[in-house]
Design an enzyme around this catalytic site. Structure first.
Site, mmCIF file in Angstrom:
data_model
loop_
_atom_site.group_PDB
_atom_site.id
_atom_site.type_symbol
_atom_site.label_atom_id
_atom_site.label_comp_id
_atom_site.label_asym_id
_atom_site.label_seq_id
_atom_site.Cartn_x
_atom_site.Cartn_y
_atom_site.Cartn_z
ATOM 1 N N GLY A 46 0.826 -1.198 0.000
ATOM 2 C CA GLY A 46 0.000 0.000 0.000
ATOM 3 C C GLY A 46 0.859 1.246 0.000
ATOM 4 O O GLY A 46 2.022 1.211 0.419
ATOM 5 N N GLN A 51 3.341 9.877 1.021
ATOM 6 C CA GLN A 51 4.587 9.114 0.896
ATOM 7 C C GLN A 51 5.327 9.418 -0.409
ATOM 8 O O GLN A 51 6.496 9.023 -0.553
ATOM 9 C CB GLN A 51 4.314 7.611 0.978
ATOM 10 C CG GLN A 51 3.850 7.160 2.356
ATOM 11 C CD GLN A 51 3.655 5.661 2.397
ATOM 12 O OE1 GLN A 51 2.609 5.163 2.040
ATOM 13 N NE2 GLN A 51 4.689 4.930 2.800
ATOM 14 N N CYS A 92 6.425 -0.362 6.559
ATOM 15 C CA CYS A 92 6.031 0.820 5.793
ATOM 16 C C CYS A 92 7.173 1.194 4.849
ATOM 17 O O CYS A 92 8.334 1.213 5.268
ATOM 18 C CB CYS A 92 5.740 1.969 6.754
ATOM 19 S SG CYS A 92 5.224 3.485 5.945
ATOM 20 N N LEU A 93 6.829 1.513 3.608
ATOM 21 C CA LEU A 93 7.858 1.871 2.627
ATOM 22 C C LEU A 93 8.615 3.133 3.043
ATOM 23 O O LEU A 93 9.742 3.340 2.603
ATOM 24 C CB LEU A 93 7.226 2.073 1.244
ATOM 25 C CG LEU A 93 6.667 0.797 0.582
ATOM 26 C CD1 LEU A 93 5.875 1.157 -0.667
ATOM 27 C CD2 LEU A 93 7.778 -0.186 0.247
ATOM 28 N N HIS A 134 -3.796 1.499 8.188
ATOM 29 C CA HIS A 134 -2.404 1.977 8.092
ATOM 30 C C HIS A 134 -2.307 3.148 7.111
ATOM 31 O O HIS A 134 -1.729 4.196 7.435
ATOM 32 C CB HIS A 134 -1.508 0.811 7.639
ATOM 33 C CG HIS A 134 -0.078 1.170 7.406
ATOM 34 N ND1 HIS A 134 0.952 0.621 8.125
ATOM 35 C CD2 HIS A 134 0.504 2.025 6.506
ATOM 36 C CE1 HIS A 134 2.112 1.130 7.696
ATOM 37 N NE2 HIS A 134 1.855 1.979 6.710
ATOM 38 N N GLU A 135 -2.895 2.969 5.920
ATOM 39 C CA GLU A 135 -2.794 4.023 4.893
ATOM 40 C C GLU A 135 -3.616 5.248 5.286
ATOM 41 O O GLU A 135 -3.198 6.382 5.041
ATOM 42 C CB GLU A 135 -3.249 3.496 3.534
ATOM 43 C CG GLU A 135 -2.468 2.295 3.006
ATOM 44 C CD GLU A 135 -0.963 2.493 2.969
ATOM 45 O OE1 GLU A 135 -0.493 3.652 2.887
ATOM 46 O OE2 GLU A 135 -0.236 1.479 3.035
ATOM 47 N N HIS A 138 -1.754 7.581 7.412
ATOM 48 C CA HIS A 138 -0.793 8.435 6.694
ATOM 49 C C HIS A 138 -1.420 9.773 6.300
ATOM 50 O O HIS A 138 -0.736 10.804 6.265
ATOM 51 C CB HIS A 138 -0.324 7.753 5.402
ATOM 52 C CG HIS A 138 0.839 6.829 5.574
ATOM 53 N ND1 HIS A 138 2.075 7.252 5.993
ATOM 54 C CD2 HIS A 138 0.965 5.490 5.346
ATOM 55 C CE1 HIS A 138 2.915 6.212 6.019
ATOM 56 N NE2 HIS A 138 2.264 5.134 5.642
HETATM 57 CO CO CO Z 1 3.018 3.217 5.476
#
Ligand code: CO
Length: 156
Positions: A46, A51, A92-93, A134-135, A138
């Site tokens: 995701g 991000q 997380c990226l 999670h997203e 963000h």
């Molecule tokens: Co993340």
């Protein structure tokens, strides 16, 4: 279509609140395509717009087990109900190489717009519910490391 650079922990943009999407024109379509390309390239599950440095309320999540199954696109999402509990591993990226367990609802109902601006309501559970939470965090400048227990550096 283009790969965008993923913003990493320490960049202020990850801590800001994103703005609602009001324009579903070319620029937004390009952003969504780029986010999907960037997610594919990073082999992630995701990705949220902040991000890639864009403070808009958009995130994308893989539809199935693998990227071949395609991607959900959520715009201006609102989690309108949640139930149950899961306690699963997240990464997380934007926080490469770290993992930790986070308590999340096991089921969520989400309202969102698709890339054409049409409104939908969807129920999700398990992995997808976790990913949505999670997203969605963000978009409000919240990272899973704020909530994780047992945060660690390893290969998972
Ligand atoms: Co993340």
């Amino acid at each position: 279509m283009a790969i965008r650079q993923i913003v990493k922990l320490g960049d202020d943009v990850l801590r800001k609140k994103s703005f609602a999407v009001t324009d579903f024109g070319e620029k937004t379509q390009q952003l969504i395509d780029d986010m999907i390309d960037t997610l594919i390239k990073s082999n992630g599950a995701g990705l949220a717009a902040p991000q890639v440095g864009v403070l808009r309320r958009i995130f994308v999540i893989i539809k199935g087990e693998t990227q071949e199954d395609g991607f959900y696109v959520f715009i201006n999402p609102k989690i309108i109900s949640q139930s149950g509990t899961q306690y699963e591993t997240e990464g997380c990226l934007s926080v490469p190489g770290k993992w930790g367990e986070v308590k999340r609802p096991n089921k969520v109902t989400i309202e969102f717009q698709d890339r054409k601006g049409d409104w939908y309501k969807m129920k999700a559970e398990g992995f997808l519910a976790k990913a949505i939470c999670h997203e969605n965090d963000h978009l409000d400048g919240v990272l899973y490391i704020d909530k994780a227990n047992n945060l660690r550096t390893e290969n998972k």
